[in-house]
Design an enzyme around this catalytic site. Structure first.
Site, short mmCIF file in Angstrom:
data_model
loop_
_atom_site.label_atom_id
_atom_site.label_comp_id
_atom_site.label_asym_id
_atom_site.label_seq_id
_atom_site.Cartn_x
_atom_site.Cartn_y
_atom_site.Cartn_z
CB ALA A 153 -33.29 -18.25 -6.88
CB ALA A 154 -31.15 -13.57 -9.92
N GLY A 155 -34.09 -14.05 -10.71
CA GLY A 155 -35.35 -13.56 -11.27
C GLY A 155 -36.55 -13.90 -10.41
CG ASP A 156 -37.60 -17.88 -9.78
OD1 ASP A 156 -38.27 -17.50 -10.76
OD2 ASP A 156 -37.00 -18.97 -9.74
#
Length: 306
Positions: A250-253
């Site tokens: 979920a890094a980009g989110d």
């Protein structure tokens, strides 16, 4: 406090952990298995809400336990769920996340009710869109619904943020024309522009190509390296914080949600907002699971002080 509306997906994630990816025909034991809330849209909404934004979600779940579970993930984080529809057209979306010991992931998605979101569903949420500072969307729900949402946002002079993921080269030009800020990673940038991202020079060229398609503000995320931004002719690169990554799912989110919570609508604080989004993302990758790993505003502030 920023007001953010997210149009997007809700998935129940099944996370399968193992030492390495199996070779063709090979059987390997799992090191662990867990269930967590996910979906790019839901992740971004929860990240925005936990970072301090007043957040509303537009989406669809099934008439099933998974749907109830996903709605609870939203509301437990303070996301307004009044425009989340319970539908009997399909089951709630699901994703299977394959995670090896180096934290590399591969993801398989069954869209389920995410693919049933319609333009009428979006029109019903017009009050939320018109009351928001930003409308965020991705490509895990139908593009027609996103275009409808972006049209409503622009008619109300609200800002739009597009996360073009999963990557596709078939992005309608009318959607790009309605996009105020686009946030692709390096793979998605190459799919959109045909330019392979290797250094800051290639990022500038790719951003200029996106600007030629009508989008004046671009952020290109490059994982553990950081994020490049361009606004009109101004640009810069914000390095990532160095941490030990456990799960990058979920890094980009998290980056996009946290960004939307502090970004000014005239984008005048773009570089500083990117820096804070990098901080939030660095915290998320240090824990397992998509939504369980997303930090709160207090956690981000504590990391800033450390």
């Amino acid at each position: 406090m920023n007001k953010v509306t997210v149009l997007g997906s809700l998935n129940v994630d099944t996370i399968l952990r193992f030492k390495r990816f199996p070779k063709p025909g090979e059987t390997l034991p799992l090191a662990g298995k867990s269930i967590a809330g996910g979906g790019k849209g839901a992740n971004q909404a929860i990240a925005a809400a936990r970072a301090g934004a007043q957040t509303t979600f537009i989406g669809k779940v099934g008439q099933d336990q998974e749907g109830d579970f996903m709605v609870k993930q939203l509301t437990d984080s303070g996301v307004d769920d009044q425009y989340v529809i319970h539908s009997d057209e399909a089951a709630t979306g699901s994703a299977f996340i394959l995670l090896d010991s180096s934290s590399e992931n591969r993801i398989l998605i069954d869209g389920g009710t995410n693919q049933q979101v319609t333009t009428d569903d979006v029109k019903a949420a017009q009050p939320a869109i018109e009351a928001s500072d930003f409308l965020i969307a991705q490509f895990e729900t139908p593009i027609a619904a996103t275009i409808q949402g972006f049209e409503l946002a622009h008619a109300a002079k609200r800002r739009t943020i597009l996360n073009p993921a999963p990557a596709t080269s078939a992005v309608p030009v009318d959607l790009l024309a309605l996009t105020d800020l686009i946030v692709p990673n390096e793979t998605e940038t190459e799919t959109l522009t045909g330019i392979h991202i290797t250094d800051e020079h290639s990022m500038i060229k790719a951003a200029e190509k996106l600007q030629a398609q009508g989008i004046q503000t671009i952020i290109i995320t490059v994982g553990s390296k950081g994020a490049f931004w361009m606004r009109d002719q101004d640009h810069g690169f914000v390095p990532a914080y160095k941490v030990h990554a456990v799960d990058t799912t979920a890094a980009g989110d998290t980056f996009i949600g946290a960004l939307s919570s502090v970004l000014k609508t005239d984008f005048s604080n773009l570089a500083e907002a990117v820096r804070l989004a990098n901080r939030a993302s660095s915290l998320a990758v240090q824990q397992l699971g998509a939504q369980p790993s997303i930090p709160t505003k207090a956690e981000i502030q504590a990391a800033e002080r450390a």
